[in-house]
Design an enzyme around this catalytic site. Sequence first.
Site, PDB file in Angstrom:
ATOM      1  N   TYR A   3       0.844  -1.206   0.000  1.00  0.00           N
ATOM      2  CA  TYR A   3       0.000   0.000   0.000  1.00  0.00           C
ATOM      3  C   TYR A   3       0.875   1.250   0.000  1.00  0.00           C
ATOM      4  O   TYR A   3       0.584   2.220  -0.697  1.00  0.00           O
ATOM      5  CB  TYR A   3      -0.899  -0.012   1.246  1.00  0.00           C
ATOM      6  CG  TYR A   3      -1.934   1.095   1.266  1.00  0.00           C
ATOM      7  CD1 TYR A   3      -3.233   0.873   0.808  1.00  0.00           C
ATOM      8  CD2 TYR A   3      -1.615   2.360   1.741  1.00  0.00           C
ATOM      9  CE1 TYR A   3      -4.182   1.890   0.813  1.00  0.00           C
ATOM     10  CE2 TYR A   3      -2.550   3.384   1.748  1.00  0.00           C
ATOM     11  CZ  TYR A   3      -3.841   3.142   1.285  1.00  0.00           C
ATOM     12  OH  TYR A   3      -4.766   4.146   1.296  1.00  0.00           O
ATOM     13  N   PHE A   7      -8.221  19.326 -24.324  1.00  0.00           N
ATOM     14  CA  PHE A   7      -8.982  18.083 -24.528  1.00  0.00           C
ATOM     15  C   PHE A   7     -10.280  18.191 -23.719  1.00  0.00           C
ATOM     16  O   PHE A   7     -10.369  18.979 -22.783  1.00  0.00           O
ATOM     17  CB  PHE A   7      -8.148  16.875 -24.096  1.00  0.00           C
ATOM     18  CG  PHE A   7      -8.891  15.586 -24.282  1.00  0.00           C
ATOM     19  CD1 PHE A   7      -9.191  15.135 -25.565  1.00  0.00           C
ATOM     20  CD2 PHE A   7      -9.338  14.835 -23.207  1.00  0.00           C
ATOM     21  CE1 PHE A   7      -9.926  13.973 -25.756  1.00  0.00           C
ATOM     22  CE2 PHE A   7     -10.065  13.667 -23.392  1.00  0.00           C
ATOM     23  CZ  PHE A   7     -10.353  13.238 -24.662  1.00  0.00           C
ATOM     24  N   ASP A   8     -11.304  17.401 -24.076  1.00  0.00           N
ATOM     25  CA  ASP A   8     -12.630  17.602 -23.472  1.00  0.00           C
ATOM     26  C   ASP A   8     -12.650  17.419 -21.949  1.00  0.00           C
ATOM     27  O   ASP A   8     -13.278  18.193 -21.237  1.00  0.00           O
ATOM     28  CB  ASP A   8     -13.713  16.749 -24.162  1.00  0.00           C
ATOM     29  CG  ASP A   8     -13.400  15.280 -24.228  1.00  0.00           C
ATOM     30  OD1 ASP A   8     -12.274  14.896 -23.879  1.00  0.00           O
ATOM     31  OD2 ASP A   8     -14.274  14.488 -24.632  1.00  0.00           O
ATOM     32  N   ASP A  27       0.395  18.971 -21.344  1.00  0.00           N
ATOM     33  CA  ASP A  27      -0.544  17.854 -21.366  1.00  0.00           C
ATOM     34  C   ASP A  27       0.032  16.903 -22.410  1.00  0.00           C
ATOM     35  O   ASP A  27      -0.203  17.030 -23.597  1.00  0.00           O
ATOM     36  CB  ASP A  27      -1.951  18.352 -21.747  1.00  0.00           C
ATOM     37  CG  ASP A  27      -2.951  17.198 -21.820  1.00  0.00           C
ATOM     38  OD1 ASP A  27      -2.524  16.037 -21.658  1.00  0.00           O
ATOM     39  OD2 ASP A  27      -4.151  17.457 -22.046  1.00  0.00           O
ATOM     40  N   ALA A  65      -0.041  13.503 -23.213  1.00  0.00           N
ATOM     41  CA  ALA A  65      -0.513  12.132 -23.451  1.00  0.00           C
ATOM     42  C   ALA A  65       0.239  11.502 -24.629  1.00  0.00           C
ATOM     43  O   ALA A  65       0.551  10.313 -24.623  1.00  0.00           O
ATOM     44  CB  ALA A  65      -2.019  12.148 -23.733  1.00  0.00           C
ATOM     45  N   LYS A  94      -1.936   6.429 -23.502  1.00  0.00           N
ATOM     46  CA  LYS A  94      -1.503   6.675 -24.888  1.00  0.00           C
ATOM     47  C   LYS A  94      -0.019   6.322 -24.986  1.00  0.00           C
ATOM     48  O   LYS A  94       0.317   5.152 -25.129  1.00  0.00           O
ATOM     49  CB  LYS A  94      -1.764   8.145 -25.276  1.00  0.00           C
ATOM     50  CG  LYS A  94      -3.229   8.461 -25.531  1.00  0.00           C
ATOM     51  CD  LYS A  94      -4.001   8.749 -24.278  1.00  0.00           C
ATOM     52  CE  LYS A  94      -5.350   9.368 -24.535  1.00  0.00           C
ATOM     53  NZ  LYS A  94      -6.141   9.475 -23.300  1.00  0.00           N
ATOM     54  N   HIS A 125     -21.355  13.917 -25.046  1.00  0.00           N
ATOM     55  CA  HIS A 125     -21.162  12.977 -26.161  1.00  0.00           C
ATOM     56  C   HIS A 125     -21.086  11.522 -25.716  1.00  0.00           C
ATOM     57  O   HIS A 125     -21.413  10.622 -26.464  1.00  0.00           O
ATOM     58  CB  HIS A 125     -19.905  13.347 -26.960  1.00  0.00           C
ATOM     59  CG  HIS A 125     -18.676  13.481 -26.103  1.00  0.00           C
ATOM     60  ND1 HIS A 125     -18.507  14.503 -25.201  1.00  0.00           N
ATOM     61  CD2 HIS A 125     -17.566  12.712 -26.002  1.00  0.00           C
ATOM     62  CE1 HIS A 125     -17.346  14.359 -24.588  1.00  0.00           C
ATOM     63  NE2 HIS A 125     -16.758  13.281 -25.058  1.00  0.00           N
TER      64      HIS A 125
HETATM   65  O1  PLI Z   1      -8.743   9.612 -20.788  1.00  0.00           O
HETATM   66  P1  PLI Z   1      -7.789  10.058 -19.740  1.00  0.00           P
HETATM   67  O2  PLI Z   1      -8.429  10.501 -18.502  1.00  0.00           O
HETATM   68  O3  PLI Z   1      -6.706   9.055 -19.477  1.00  0.00           O
HETATM   69  O4  PLI Z   1      -6.995  11.314 -20.341  1.00  0.00           O
HETATM   70  C1  PLI Z   1      -7.593  12.526 -20.617  1.00  0.00           C
HETATM   71  C2  PLI Z   1      -6.861  13.209 -21.737  1.00  0.00           C
HETATM   72  C3  PLI Z   1      -6.118  14.324 -21.469  1.00  0.00           C
HETATM   73  N1  PLI Z   1      -5.434  14.952 -22.457  1.00  0.00           N
HETATM   74  C4  PLI Z   1      -5.444  14.528 -23.740  1.00  0.00           C
HETATM   75  C5  PLI Z   1      -4.674  15.275 -24.769  1.00  0.00           C
HETATM   76  C6  PLI Z   1      -6.170  13.409 -24.080  1.00  0.00           C
HETATM   77  O5  PLI Z   1      -6.175  12.996 -25.346  1.00  0.00           O
HETATM   78  C7  PLI Z   1      -6.929  12.710 -23.057  1.00  0.00           C
HETATM   79  C8  PLI Z   1      -7.742  11.599 -23.363  1.00  0.00           C
HETATM   80  N2  PLI Z   1      -8.014  11.241 -24.588  1.00  0.00           N
HETATM   81  C9  PLI Z   1      -8.890  10.348 -25.017  1.00  0.00           C
HETATM   82  C10 PLI Z   1      -9.715   9.516 -24.105  1.00  0.00           C
HETATM   83  C11 PLI Z   1      -9.068  10.206 -26.435  1.00  0.00           C
HETATM   84  O6  PLI Z   1      -9.869   9.358 -26.879  1.00  0.00           O
HETATM   85  O7  PLI Z   1      -8.391  10.933 -27.179  1.00  0.00           O
END
Ligand code: PLI
Length: 460
Positions: free
Chosen positions: A73, A126-127, A217, A219, A260, A452
Amino acid sequence: MRSNYKAEPYRIKMVEPINQISKEKRKERLAQAGYNPFALKSEDVYIDLLTDSGTGAMSDKQWGALMQGDEAYAGSRSFYRLEGVVKHITNYQCFMPVHQGRGAEQVLLPALVKHEHMHFISNMHFDTTRAHVEIAGARAIDCVIDACFDTKTHHPFKGNFDTKRLKTLIEEKGKENIAGIIMTITNNSAGGQPVSMDNLKETAAIARGYDIPIIIDGARYAENAYFVKQREKGYEHKSILAIAQEAFALADIFMMSAKKDGLVNIGGVLAIKENEALFEQCRSRVVPLEGFPTYGCMSGRDMEALAVGLEEALDEDYLEHRTDQVKYLGDKLKAAGVPIQWPTGGHAVFVDCKAMVPHIPYHQFPAQAVVNALYEASGVRGVEIGSLLLGRDPDTKENIESPVEFMRLTIPRRTYTYNHLDVVADGVIEVYQNKDRLKGLDFVYEPPVLRHFTAKFKPL
Ligand code: PLI
């Protein structure tokens, strides 16, 4: 010619059968899903290009690493291994794991909002980032270059910040009202489009001048570094790691959905360069929201797999094949006349539905209509990135018209072959040939936040 694109730099050790149901069944299932492909069962999808988030294949080394997970933990060995890798890549002093990208957002963003009426400015939010900015009581402003919305014109770095506008915005709003500048690399929402190092440097210099924190950000930071190497003068001979390190040196904070470029199915990263006070604030937020700071919602085995995945994602052969798959699909569609965001970016082909079905207005969600038609035609699931995703203005509650209406065909990492992409291209071309018959959609149910995902529609 296939030979112009890099073949898979791996061989297949395990397979997962996939299944194609009939066209009649697909029509039935889509109607049952309220014309929202998010509500489809994945077993009813033949080739799933909904997202590249957590949908890729792990390597044999990652599966091996899972067995070494330390599930303590507190103080897990796997935490320290992952921390070592994150520190090596970023050179940041402070690290905490989180469950995924939005975990980092919910921990970090409210800690940066000091008072009412603050703003975050991003090349493009991002959304979920936008949603967390708003939940934190701030407002999100996008500030990308205009070339980003001109899908036909070639620009090597369509993710770039409009730095002139950025300065004007800071002056207009007042620097004390800017909670942070978020650099999304690659710029997901407009085509996985990269940001140049030059633009990163310029943006960082502006942020420093006003003493505003700059957040990456990241990813898809490894894909961004690959494009810098390919497209920006002076970087041809640098390693992907060196380019990534140069990018991180320009920023203060790193948020990452590890689903990603971490090459894992779940996980996230929050790293802070040197601001101990901010780190302490985030640590006290992470405990109730995500978990104890040495696991933050990740299991020990997941942290082990991520430590390996972060290193594998920096491999140039992997990145060349990854981006070539996207280019291959893009080239096939473009050759058939299908309008797409050009040049293709890192993780997906973005079909320009504003150009493809101009007879469907934004409030009837043109790209969603194309996504649905593609599923019916071929069993391929894409996703809408346009006015449906953008939602309503948080103050006026009006539908916001997106400058672009995209169908995103997102390619999971190390998962599908070039043959699968041929099937996808055939399906899109069939829909394109019948585009004039497509009709828009209206809501049957509209959720208040991130609509969405769970909305239901009826075709008009
Ligand atoms: O889906 P999360 O919570 O692991 O990550 C959110 C997220 C943050 N920033 C960016 C640039 C993203 O592309 C992102 C998530 N993207 C998704 C889920 C996508 O389908 O592109």
